[in-house]
Design an enzyme around this catalytic site. Structure first.
Site, PDB file in Angstrom:
ATOM      1  N   PHE A 150      40.778  24.306  47.806  1.00 14.78           N
ATOM      2  CA  PHE A 150      39.880  23.216  47.459  1.00 14.78           C
ATOM      3  C   PHE A 150      40.692  21.931  47.332  1.00 14.78           C
ATOM      4  CE2 PHE A 150      37.244  20.692  44.566  1.00 14.78           C
ATOM      5  CZ  PHE A 150      36.006  20.830  45.174  1.00 14.78           C
TER       6      PHE A 150
ATOM      7  N   GLY B 146      34.981  26.555  38.776  1.00 15.69           N
ATOM      8  CA  GLY B 146      36.415  26.618  38.470  1.00 15.69           C
ATOM      9  C   GLY B 146      36.666  26.649  36.971  1.00 15.69           C
TER      10      GLY B 146
ATOM     11  N   GLU C 222      41.172  21.580  36.650  1.00 12.77           N
ATOM     12  CA  GLU C 222      39.692  21.622  36.599  1.00 12.77           C
ATOM     13  C   GLU C 222      39.148  20.622  35.584  1.00 12.77           C
ATOM     14  OE1 GLU C 222      39.011  23.359  38.988  1.00 12.77           O
ATOM     15  OE2 GLU C 222      40.530  24.917  39.018  1.00 12.77           O
TER      16      GLU C 222
HETATM   17  C1  LIG Z   1      49.065  23.659  38.868  1.00 11.61           C
HETATM   18  C2  LIG Z   1      48.030  22.702  39.361  1.00 11.61           C
HETATM   19  C3  LIG Z   1      47.109  23.143  40.313  1.00 11.61           C
HETATM   20  C4  LIG Z   1      46.165  22.252  40.819  1.00 11.61           C
HETATM   21  N1  LIG Z   1      45.293  22.681  41.809  1.00 11.61           N
HETATM   22  C5  LIG Z   1      44.446  21.798  42.377  1.00 11.61           C
HETATM   23  C6  LIG Z   1      43.615  22.192  43.482  1.00 11.61           C
HETATM   24  O1  LIG Z   1      43.627  23.352  43.919  1.00 11.61           O
HETATM   25  N2  LIG Z   1      42.813  21.250  44.058  1.00 11.61           N
HETATM   26  C7  LIG Z   1      42.772  19.955  43.606  1.00 11.61           C
HETATM   27  O2  LIG Z   1      42.011  19.162  44.169  1.00 11.61           O
HETATM   28  N3  LIG Z   1      43.541  19.559  42.561  1.00 11.61           N
HETATM   29  C8  LIG Z   1      44.378  20.442  41.946  1.00 11.61           C
HETATM   30  N4  LIG Z   1      45.175  20.049  40.894  1.00 11.61           N
HETATM   31  C9  LIG Z   1      45.128  18.661  40.435  1.00 11.61           C
HETATM   32  C10 LIG Z   1      44.367  18.546  39.120  1.00 11.61           C
HETATM   33  O3  LIG Z   1      42.999  18.688  39.357  1.00 11.61           O
HETATM   34  C11 LIG Z   1      44.722  17.197  38.504  1.00 11.61           C
HETATM   35  O4  LIG Z   1      46.074  17.305  38.086  1.00 11.61           O
HETATM   36  C12 LIG Z   1      43.817  16.813  37.351  1.00 11.61           C
HETATM   37  O5  LIG Z   1      42.556  16.453  37.812  1.00 11.61           O
HETATM   38  C13 LIG Z   1      44.384  15.653  36.530  1.00 11.61           C
HETATM   39  O6  LIG Z   1      44.721  14.604  37.379  1.00 11.61           O
HETATM   40  P1  LIG Z   1      46.196  13.939  37.315  1.00 11.61           P
HETATM   41  O7  LIG Z   1      47.187  15.041  37.226  1.00 11.61           O
HETATM   42  O8  LIG Z   1      46.295  13.008  38.438  1.00 11.61           O
HETATM   43  O9  LIG Z   1      46.237  13.192  35.946  1.00 11.61           O
HETATM   44  P2  LIG Z   1      45.636  11.729  35.667  1.00 11.61           P
HETATM   45  O10 LIG Z   1      44.218  11.678  36.074  1.00 11.61           O
HETATM   46  O11 LIG Z   1      46.562  10.698  36.185  1.00 11.61           O
HETATM   47  O12 LIG Z   1      45.685  11.718  34.078  1.00 11.61           O
HETATM   48  C14 LIG Z   1      46.910  11.611  33.349  1.00 11.61           C
HETATM   49  C15 LIG Z   1      46.589  11.770  31.867  1.00 11.61           C
HETATM   50  O13 LIG Z   1      45.650  10.775  31.475  1.00 11.61           O
HETATM   51  C16 LIG Z   1      44.485  11.381  30.931  1.00 11.61           C
HETATM   52  N5  LIG Z   1      43.308  10.625  31.342  1.00 11.61           N
HETATM   53  C17 LIG Z   1      42.919  10.285  32.592  1.00 11.61           C
HETATM   54  N6  LIG Z   1      41.752   9.636  32.559  1.00 11.61           N
HETATM   55  C18 LIG Z   1      41.387   9.566  31.267  1.00 11.61           C
HETATM   56  C19 LIG Z   1      40.263   9.020  30.567  1.00 11.61           C
HETATM   57  N7  LIG Z   1      39.250   8.419  31.210  1.00 11.61           N
HETATM   58  N8  LIG Z   1      40.228   9.130  29.217  1.00 11.61           N
HETATM   59  C20 LIG Z   1      41.228   9.735  28.537  1.00 11.61           C
HETATM   60  N9  LIG Z   1      42.318  10.263  29.140  1.00 11.61           N
HETATM   61  C21 LIG Z   1      42.391  10.181  30.472  1.00 11.61           C
HETATM   62  C22 LIG Z   1      44.457  12.786  31.485  1.00 11.61           C
HETATM   63  O14 LIG Z   1      43.749  13.670  30.648  1.00 11.61           O
HETATM   64  C23 LIG Z   1      45.934  13.111  31.537  1.00 11.61           C
HETATM   65  O15 LIG Z   1      46.355  13.544  30.267  1.00 11.61           O
HETATM   66  C24 LIG Z   1      46.123  20.927  40.345  1.00 11.61           C
HETATM   67  C25 LIG Z   1      47.027  20.501  39.370  1.00 11.61           C
HETATM   68  C26 LIG Z   1      47.972  21.374  38.881  1.00 11.61           C
HETATM   69  C27 LIG Z   1      48.952  20.902  37.841  1.00 11.61           C
END
Ligand SMILES: Cc1cc2nc3c(=O)[nH]c(=O)nc-3n(C[C@H](O)[C@H](O)[C@H](O)COP(=O)(O)OP(=O)(O)OC[C@H]3O[C@@H](n4cnc5c(N)ncnc54)[C@H](O)[C@@H]3O)c2cc1C
Length: 390
Positions: A128, A243, A365
């Site tokens: 995904f 998920g 997720e």
């Molecule tokens: C092991 C792993 C597997 C993954 N697998 C998939 C996959 O199969 N497919 C896929 O599409 N993605 C995948 N992901 C990505 C995952 O969905 C994202 O990491 C997640 O959505 C968070 O996005 P980011 O890491 O860019 O953090 P960011 O969005 O940059 O956020 C950074 C921090 O800020 C906080 N934050 C952000 N916005 C807000 C808000 N509005 N209010 C308060 N706090 C906020 C977040 O909670 C976090 O603590 C995976 C990630 C990991 C680590």
């Protein structure tokens, strides 16, 4: 597998499937988990075995080659795999919950009859692809673009953090046009698709986590999933709901595994001439862990029952279960590691790996903060006492 056994009640039959899965995990997965880490992935032969048992489609209906588990039994099934191997459980989360269940929900009958048997049989492994290098939580604003050309769509962009992305045969890819996103089924063999492993991970090094480059990828018109421009509102929100349900049980699985390890260690290790389990401060941690695990289990089961009964509250209760279990898994594993002292940071005991894996569940997720946002919106609406000055 006796999924087709005639004459058993639905529950007895589902229970038998979960019991067989537990035995499979005990015999075929637990002995190999160190190997998965050393080899940076689960082997193709194990994926074949999972498919042959129907485990890549446990929650899908029989007509598409699934085992037909209802959400409650599918949760218990997920827990069994999650306790032994987050890598295998991750495969089930993406391949079954995020991809196959989403296609089941949104695809046309023709698409379903063509694609679902390939996924349930393991001929195709699905991943995904929503997140991007610069877009995570803010998933409405993805930068991968689609445009229309005669007879097909063309996709350009980059996806990141895609679990099983370096192994998958097909990807559900979200791409935008004029601020609205659409979901496409992209096959690895399409020209312009390239994947590469994300390295140097604290956890998930055995889950084929990848970046995906999409360069002028031509996608047939028949590969749109659901309605055009309905990618975020429909496909993403439904996929993430599936998920989250899987991750809720994954959190419970890790916490239960940590609790088992914590109790077992505390009853064998002696200091000051006594077992650790005889110290009040250790017993405090065990008491808290038992309470948290029981509470998490109750939330997961409740979410499962609401999903089974198609209750309108199912999605929010799933979000609550995911938020709670992933958070409490981190807390329980933290205490479990503490009880192990120095031994806890070695790979001779399970807690160090559980510690790393638990943290991931607070990010994927939808991060804990995004779940808090969703739950607080619900709370502010649901628990507002109109007309009350309290
Ligand atoms: C092991 C792993 C597997 C993954 N697998 C998939 C996959 O199969 N497919 C896929 O599409 N993605 C995948 N992901 C990505 C995952 O969905 C994202 O990491 C997640 O959505 C968070 O996005 P980011 O890491 O860019 O953090 P960011 O969005 O940059 O956020 C950074 C921090 O800020 C906080 N934050 C952000 N916005 C807000 C808000 N509005 N209010 C308060 N706090 C906020 C977040 O909670 C976090 O603590 C995976 C990630 C990991 C680590």
């Amino acid at each position: 597998m006796n999924a087709g056994t005639v004459g058993l009640s639905a529950d007895t039959e589902q229970e038998a499937i979960v019991k067989e899965a537990e035995a499979f995990v005990r015999n075929r997965i637990r002995p190999c988990v160190q190997l998965f880490q050393a080899e940076k992935g689960i082997p193709g032969s194990l994926i074949r075995e999972l498919a042959d048992h129907g485990y890549l489609a446990a929650s899908l209906p029989r007509e598409y080659g699934g085992l037909g588990l209802d959400p409650v039994y599918y949760g218990l099934f997920t827990e069994a795999f999650g306790k032994a191997s987050p890598a295998v459980r991750s495969l089930l989360t993406v391949h079954t919950s995020l991809v196959s269940e989403t296609l089941l929900r949104f695809c046309s009958p023709e698409q379903k009859s063509l694609w679902l048997p390939r996924l349930t049989s393991g001929q195709w492994i699905g991943a995904f692809a929503l997140s991007e290098p610069d877009i995570g939580s803010d998933a409405k604003n993805i930068r991968t673009q689609w445009r229309e050309e005669e007879g097909h769509y063309v996709l350009n962009g980059r996806k990141k953090w895609i679990t099983y992305g370096d192994l998958a045969d097909v990807f559900v890819v979200l791409a935008a046009n004029n601020g609205k996103s659409t979901a496409f089924l992209v096959e690895r063999t399409f020209d312009g698709v390239a994947t590469r492993r994300v390295e140097g991970l604290m956890a998930g090094g055995d889950t084929y986590l990848a970046e995906i480059d999409l360069t002028e990828v031509k996608v047939p018109k028949g590969h749109v999933i659901g309605r055009m421009n309905g990618g975020f509102e429909y496909v993403v929100s439904t996929a993430l709901d599936h998920g989250r349900y899987s991750i809720a049980w994954a959190g419970l699985a890790i916490a239960q595994e940590a609790l088992d390890a914590m109790v077992t260690y505390s009853r064998s290790r002696e200091q000051f001439g006594q077992r650790l389990s005889q110290f009040q401060l250790i017993r405090g941690m065990i008491g808290d862990a038992v309470t948290k695990v029981h509470a998490a289990r109750a939330l997961c089961l409740r979410a499962g029952e609401l999903r089974r009964d198609r209750s309108p509250d199912a999605a929010i209760e799933t979000t609550i279960a995911k938020y709670f279990t992933s958070k409490m898994a981190v807390e329980v594993v933290n205490d479990a590691l503490q009880v192990h002292g120095a031994n806890g940071i070695t790979d001779q005991y399970p807690v160090a790996k559980l510690y790393r894996e638990a943290k991931v569940l607070e990010i994927i997720e939808g991060s804990s903060q995004i779940q808090q946002e969703m739950i607080s919106h619900y709370g502010l609406r649901e628990y507002f006492k109109r007309g009350s000055k309290r």
